[in-house]
Design an enzyme around this catalytic site. Structure first.
Site, short mmCIF file in Angstrom:
data_model
loop_
_atom_site.label_atom_id
_atom_site.label_comp_id
_atom_site.label_asym_id
_atom_site.label_seq_id
_atom_site.Cartn_x
_atom_site.Cartn_y
_atom_site.Cartn_z
N HIS A 93 0.85 -1.19 0.00
CA HIS A 93 0.00 0.00 0.00
C HIS A 93 0.88 1.25 0.00
O HIS A 93 1.91 1.29 0.68
CB HIS A 93 -0.97 0.00 1.18
CG HIS A 93 -0.34 0.16 2.53
ND1 HIS A 93 -0.11 1.39 3.13
CD2 HIS A 93 0.10 -0.75 3.42
CE1 HIS A 93 0.43 1.22 4.31
NE2 HIS A 93 0.59 -0.06 4.52
N ASP A 105 6.31 1.82 6.14
CA ASP A 105 4.89 1.45 6.08
C ASP A 105 4.15 2.36 5.13
O ASP A 105 3.52 3.32 5.55
CB ASP A 105 4.28 1.51 7.48
CG ASP A 105 2.89 0.92 7.54
OD1 ASP A 105 2.56 0.08 6.69
OD2 ASP A 105 2.13 1.31 8.45
N GLU A 139 -4.88 1.38 2.67
CA GLU A 139 -4.74 0.34 3.68
C GLU A 139 -4.83 0.92 5.08
O GLU A 139 -5.41 0.31 5.98
CB GLU A 139 -3.40 -0.38 3.51
CG GLU A 139 -3.22 -1.63 4.38
CD GLU A 139 -2.66 -1.33 5.77
OE1 GLU A 139 -2.71 -2.22 6.63
OE2 GLU A 139 -2.18 -0.21 5.99
N GLU A 166 4.11 -5.91 4.41
CA GLU A 166 3.70 -4.94 5.43
C GLU A 166 4.88 -4.53 6.31
O GLU A 166 6.02 -4.91 6.05
CB GLU A 166 2.59 -5.54 6.30
CG GLU A 166 1.19 -5.02 5.96
CD GLU A 166 1.04 -3.52 6.21
OE1 GLU A 166 1.92 -2.90 6.84
OE2 GLU A 166 0.03 -2.96 5.77
#
Length: 773
Positions: A93, A105, A139, A166
């Site tokens: 994402h 992230d 996300e 992730e």
């Protein structure tokens, strides 16, 4: 790294913002088109920009319903020149939480995926199956984009397995912490293909237990797509996860290369595997998997593990029963002594746990919680020494007063067997429950039993000779080395989480419990040495001295929890919302309005460390819980109210009323619904039509949209026995301004500037409007 630097240079990529919906999308599409131009004739590349709208309910964070409109997905399909019926999905994402650059992230994962796409597209080797790369753009809004893709995109029907990339930290190794469900062939594919494997079924069972307040797109593909997959994440340095420090320069090139090597290899393996096309036929049971020091992974079917566990437990039981029953004339006496040793072992463990918990609660009550957050050695010096000292003290007392004048070698033998019995029982119970993590107990039964059988004569010799000690240590080397390795991984993950787990759970109690558990495990087969050595006085004095000195230093406040060190920051997380609230009655009249800055410290210390720097906070009016308003009349972005020190008193929970609602607002809003006493929310137009109540009884709907979304239309239906003069339902809308000119007011800017540099503050403006119908 160029991809990573370019993406993070765009800045925070909040859903609905131009940075996320335009700039990042344009950049990714531009890079994908450039890759397509240079691809070989062996492949075809298709690119699709999806902007789905939908809703679903999820039991994460106490349960709520999510609605999204016109969010963005970039979907790329790389397939053989002649096409492919089946596909493997790789998911990352590109959005980030507000006010953070989101390098780990999850920009680094999207960068890795771009490079993998580039590498595969230039290969002359044709794949058997298609590889779909999903760069999903929502996300962080609790898994909305993955839901939009797997439930609405036409390519989703061809997916037979997925890999989800992730992060729960910044860089380091990427840990495989979820697989399946079932489909052991996927784990076998990872074990065979990954060049630098790092995986643990323990992490999987801990994560899926709900202890860690987080979730990933893995859940969406599993629950809504019925697709098996592999979930992996960077776990190192979780202190700066979701903060302004999550920048590209903190992610080592080695970490990027390692992740790329692993994911590329696994994707190539899956895309050329005959099993992928028939993945559902290989769905048979779970698998036990764990890596050995990151060098290789052991994996075997859970059913094989169950058989092995029961066999080992049975062998241990047979060995112990023979020990107790030999000779038969003394069997009853032997059983009594063995039971006593077994009881003393459990008593010492419970005693250590209670003692350390008392210390942890005391530390929490005096306001010194998280003293170890920046200085981890403090937790070991405080709780580790207390636990070890108490274990040794209990057995020293037993040796001196209960076992006075008894043979030392016999006592050492009995207490070794008592520990073996404890772990044999634990092995049988965990196996019966069905936990794959029972393999740890297998190690703690098999290796000690083999060691005991090998050196049983030395146990009977006078004194603990050097030869005996060396052979004993050698026999225990494997289980001890693995448990210490696993313990370090657990602490590396859990310690930073304690800084963002809310103000309701005392982190010192949690960490103290973990340390006691590790201490108990590591001391299991060394407690017998208390009975073999002449004296434990010096050991107890040393441990007690370290404990007392550490306790005094902690109480004095010398160990400040947070750090602004530029090289290795460990910030305190604080969320600030400049909130305007308006409350309306049944006739639509405005009966109350107010505004102020709502401050939430995201750890157990709350804002106690902030008030010395902004003393006027103590003089401000503290807003109490609005008991008649949903969620206390506060604009929660997510239903995490149960994680904070805020008491909610919901009312008690048949003619039908339907309300058509329309809402226009910023990209992030929350809808709260509270049926009044005597009425029930029976159905609505969201999710599958079945309302899901959050913790406390109110209903929570999280809403977000991308650019140019149409107004949000929905309806709710309630049933009530009769009309009520005070209405039958209260509805509240909270709007959150995470970006743009409305994000921060002058007052909020002024307050943020006064906060110390060891704080990571995320601030925005919000509104709360309550209506009664």
């Amino acid at each position: 790294r160029r991809y990573l630097d370019d993406i993070t240079a765009i800045g925070p990529r909040t859903v609905g913002s131009p940075e996320n919906e335009i700039h990042t999308v344009n950049y990714l599409v531009e890079q994908i088109k450039a890759i397509e131009v240079e691809s070989t004739d062996a492949h075809r590349i298709f690119v699709d920009i999806q902007r789905p709208t939908g809703s679903f309910s999820i039991d994460f964070l106490g349960g709520f319903t999510s609605y999204y409109a016109n969010i963005t997905n970039i979907v790329v399909k790389l397939e053989p020149r002649n096409g492919a019926e089946h596909a493997v999905l790789s998911n990352c994402h590109f959005d980030s939480v507000p006010n953070t650059p989101g390098a780990s992230d999850d920009a680094v994962s999207c960068s890795v995926m771009l490079e993998i796409l580039n590498t595969l597209s230039k290969s002359s080797e044709s794949l058997q199956h298609a590889v779909i790369f999903l760069f999903n753009g929502a996300e962080e809004n609790i898994l909305q984009a993955s839901h939009g893709f797997i439930t609405q995109h036409e390519w989703a029907k061809s997916i037979r397995a997925f890999i989800n990339l992730e992060a729960a930290g910044v860089g380091g190794k990427e840990l495989v912490f979820q697989t399946g469900p079932e489909n052991p062939w996927l784990v076998q594919a990872y074990v065979f293909a990954a060049e630098h494997p790092f995986a643990s079924v323990v992490a999987q069972e801990v994560f899926q237990s709900g202890i860690i307040p987080a979730d990933t797109d893995f859940r969406i593909y599993r629950d809504f797509g019925n697709v098996p997959g592999i979930d992996l994440a960077f776990i190192e340095n979780g202190y700066i996860y979701h903060t302004e420090y999550d920048t590209s320069d903190r992610i080592l090139t080695d970490s990027i290369q390692r992740a790329g090597d692993n994911i590329l290899a696994v994707l190539k393996y899956l895309a050329t595997s005959d099993r992928l096309a028939k993945s559902f036929e290989y769905r048979h049971g779970n698998v036990v998997f764990f890596d050995i020091l990151g060098l290789f992974v052991l994996a075997y079917p859970a059913r094989v593990g169950t058989i092995m566990n029961y066999i080992i437990a049975a062998i241990a039981a047979l060995y112990l029963s023979k020990k107790v029953l030999q000779p038969k004339t003394r069997a009853l006496n032997n059983l009594k002594k063995f039971s006593t040793a077994f009881g003393l072992t459990l008593l010492s463990w419970i005693s250590a746990l209670v003692t350390v918990f008392i210390v942890a609660v005391f530390i929490s009550l005096i306001g010194r919680s998280l003293s170890w957050y920046t200085h981890f050695y403090v937790s070991v010096s405080l709780y580790g020494t207390a636990a070890t000292a108490k274990l040794i003290f209990v057995h020293t007392l037993a040796k001196k007063f209960f076992y006075k004048n008894m043979n030392e070698q016999y006592l050492g033998d009995v207490f070794f067997d008592a520990s073996l019995m404890v772990w044999s029982i634990a092995l049988a119970i965990l196996t019966q429950i069905g936990l794959c993590s029972a393999f740890i107990c297998t190690l703690w039964v098999a290796f000690p039993l083999i060691t005991k059988l090998m050196i049983h004569k030395e146990f009977r010799q006078k004194g603990a000779t050097m030869r005996f000690v060396m052979m004993y240590m050698l026999g225990m080397f494997v289980p001890y080395l693995y448990v210490m390795y696993l313990s370090w991984t657990v602490f590396e993950m859990f310690t930073p989480i304690m800084g963002r787990s809310g103000s309701e759970i005392p982190p010192d109690v949690v960490l103290a419990g973990l340390i006691v558990a590790i201490t108990v495990i590591l001391s299991s087969y060394f407690i017998n040495f208390v009975y073999l050595v002449k004296s434990t006085k010096m050991t107890l004095v040393t441990l007690t001295t370290v404990f007392v000195v550490t306790l005094l230093l902690v109480c004095s406040g010398i160990f400040f929890p947070y750090s602004s060190d530029s090289a290795n920051p460990k910030p305190k997380r604080v969320f600030l919302q400049h909130t305007s609230r308006r409350f309306h009655d049944l006739d639509g009249n405005l009966v109350k309005s107010d505004s102020g800055i709502w401050i939430n410290g995201f750890d157990y210390n709350g804002i106690s460390h902030i008030t010395p720097h902004v003393p006027e906070i103590n003089d401000t009016i503290r807003t109490q819980c609005e008991e008649r308003a949903p969620f206390c009349g506060l604009p929660w972005i997510l239903p995490v109210h149960f994680m904070f020190r805020l008491v909610v008193f919901p009312p008690s929970f048949v003619h039908a009323y339907r309300y058509i609602c329309l809402s226009v607002g910023p990209s992030h809003m929350s809808l709260y619904i509270r049926p009044h006493e005597g009425s029930t929310l029976s159905t609505w137009s969201l999710g599958d039509g079945r309302p899901v109540a959050s913790v406390g009884g109110d209903y929570f709907v999280f809403y977000s949209h991308g650019l140019q979304a149409t107004p949000w239309h929905f309806w709710i239906e309630l049933t009530a026995s009769e009309k009520h003069t005070d209405g039958i339902v209260s509805l509240a809308i909270a709007a959150h301004y995470f970006f743009g000119k409305d994000q921060k007011s002058p007052q909020l800017y002024a307050l943020l500037e006064r906060l110390p540099d060891w704080i990571f503050s995320s601030g925005w403006s919000s509104t709360y409007d309550l209506f009664v119908f």
